[in-house]
Enzyme design. Structure first.
Site, PDB file in Angstrom:
ATOM      1  N   GLU A  34      17.329  32.271  19.689  1.00 29.98           N
ATOM      2  CA  GLU A  34      18.694  31.747  19.590  1.00 29.98           C
ATOM      3  C   GLU A  34      18.779  30.319  20.137  1.00 29.98           C
ATOM      4  OE1 GLU A  34      21.130  32.970  17.953  1.00 29.98           O
ATOM      5  OE2 GLU A  34      20.068  34.807  17.455  1.00 29.98           O
ATOM      6  N   TYR A 117      28.353  31.938  22.424  1.00 24.89           N
ATOM      7  CA  TYR A 117      27.601  32.380  21.252  1.00 24.89           C
ATOM      8  C   TYR A 117      26.277  33.046  21.643  1.00 24.89           C
ATOM      9  CZ  TYR A 117      23.974  31.802  17.735  1.00 24.89           C
ATOM     10  OH  TYR A 117      22.903  32.022  16.927  1.00 24.89           O
ATOM     11  N   ASP A 135      28.406  31.617  14.976  1.00 22.96           N
ATOM     12  CA  ASP A 135      27.742  30.323  14.843  1.00 22.96           C
ATOM     13  C   ASP A 135      28.356  29.571  13.667  1.00 22.96           C
ATOM     14  OD1 ASP A 135      26.746  31.612  12.613  1.00 22.96           O
ATOM     15  OD2 ASP A 135      24.640  31.216  13.061  1.00 22.96           O
TER      16      ASP A 135
END
Length: 340
Positions: A34, A117, A135
């Site tokens: 990520e 996020y 996102d």
């Protein structure tokens, strides 16, 4: 389960890409992927992920590594604060949680470099907690299927999208729902006219319910506020002959913190500030909200105005040992060929 969630997960199960950070509940590779993919597309980020995992296979290995080794593995990805925060967060996980990732939103969110996020991604993918992952792909998908014409980069719009996803997420399979939402934007609901439905509506499993498609607004959504002005910067670098290359480690909170570059002078314009020196190479390099103009000069002596503080000589065979910005690496490649 909502209609959206049901159709989405079915589509995802038949069309998802085979990526190494999927089909695992180990928080470390999930977190690493990520962070890498925050500002990088999968095809560019995948080789970095593989190299990073090979160099630092566990969060403990990452925590124990020197910062220069971490930055060297990150070299070329850009946004180097991500690497420094990744390193700091690994140390925190080992020091505070014995090397095991925490499983509460507050604890994960408090780690360096982890925002809403990334915290939601880790908790849903590793611990199957029902936090929606939002996102850029997800913002685009939701704005289109709901026909949202207000700018998505406003707090009110982002809050509305979050509330929508909280109602839609599959509480039993939040990891699949979130991965599927992101994959939807990456494979089908592409930016602008690249969205697959623009050539063939049936290409998207949800085309019958998409408000943007019905209204002919797919290529216009999402709407964003005006972009921030780009700052122009002019960096003049010198390297000495005949004794070779000198490097310095960048300090402060400016670009490329912790990386190495050459002795430098920054000016307000492209006007050459070093009379008598010949510019042997120049590049333009884009960062977020900055356009860098880099000029490289060969010199026998340091000219007035060049910042040589902290500089040290580096033999040619050791140039590759130092983590440098991508554009500096491009210049070093030029020098290698020039002096071969």
């Amino acid at each position: 389960m909502s209609l959206l969630s049901e159709e989405l997960i079915l589509w995802y199960s038949n069309n998802k890409r085979n990526l190494p950070w999927r089909d695992t509940q180990d928080a470390y590779p999930i977190w690493l992927s990520e962070i890498i993919l925050q500002q990088t597309q999968v095809k560019q980020g995948l080789p970095y992920f593989n190299r990073f995992i090979a160099a630092f296979p566990t969060v403990q290995a990452l925590a124990e590594a020197p910062e220069e080794a971490v930055l060297k593995q990150w070299q070329g990805l850009g946004y180097y604060s991500r690497a420094r925060n990744l390193h700091a967060a690994a140390k925190s996980v080992c020091e505070r949680y014995g090397g095991r990732f925490p499983d509460t939103y507050e604890a994960v969110r408090a780690l360096p470099g982890i925002g809403d996020y990334t915290a939601a991604a880790i908790l849903s993918f590793a611990f199957r907690q029902p936090f929606p992952v939002i996102d850029g792909n997800v913002f685009r998908v939701v704005s289109r299927i709901n026909g949202m014409t207000e700018p998505i980069d406003t707090p009110a719009c982002r809050a509305e999208i979050k509330r929508f996803l909280e109602k839609q997420i599959d509480a039993e399979r939040p990891d699949l729902f979130n991965q599927a939402m992101m994959e939807w934007g990456a494979l089908l609901c592409l930016p602008g006219r690249s969205a697959l439905c623009q050539q063939k509506p049936e290409a998207c499993f949800y085309h019958k319910h998409c408000q943007a498609l019905k209204a002919g607004l797919v290529d216009r959504l999402p709407v964003k506020k005006e972009k921030k002005a780009v700052r122009e910067r002019y960096l003049h670098y010198c390297y000495k002959t005949p004794d070779g290359l000198y490097l310095r480690r960048r300090q402060g909170n400016d670009i490329w913190k912790g990386l190495f570059d050459l002795p430098c002078m920054e000016t307000e314009s492209a006007e050459v500030p070093l009379p008598g020196l010949k510019c042997v190479k120049q590049y333009t390099h884009l960062l977020s909200h900055q356009r860098l103009h880099l000029f490289f000069y060969e010199t026998a002596q340091w000219p007035p105005g060049i910042d040589t503080d902290g500089c040290f000589p580096v033999a040619r065979e050791h140039w590759a040992d130092y983590a440098v910005p991508k554009v500096i690496e491009k210049f070093l490649d030029f020098l290698r060929k020039k002096t071969r």
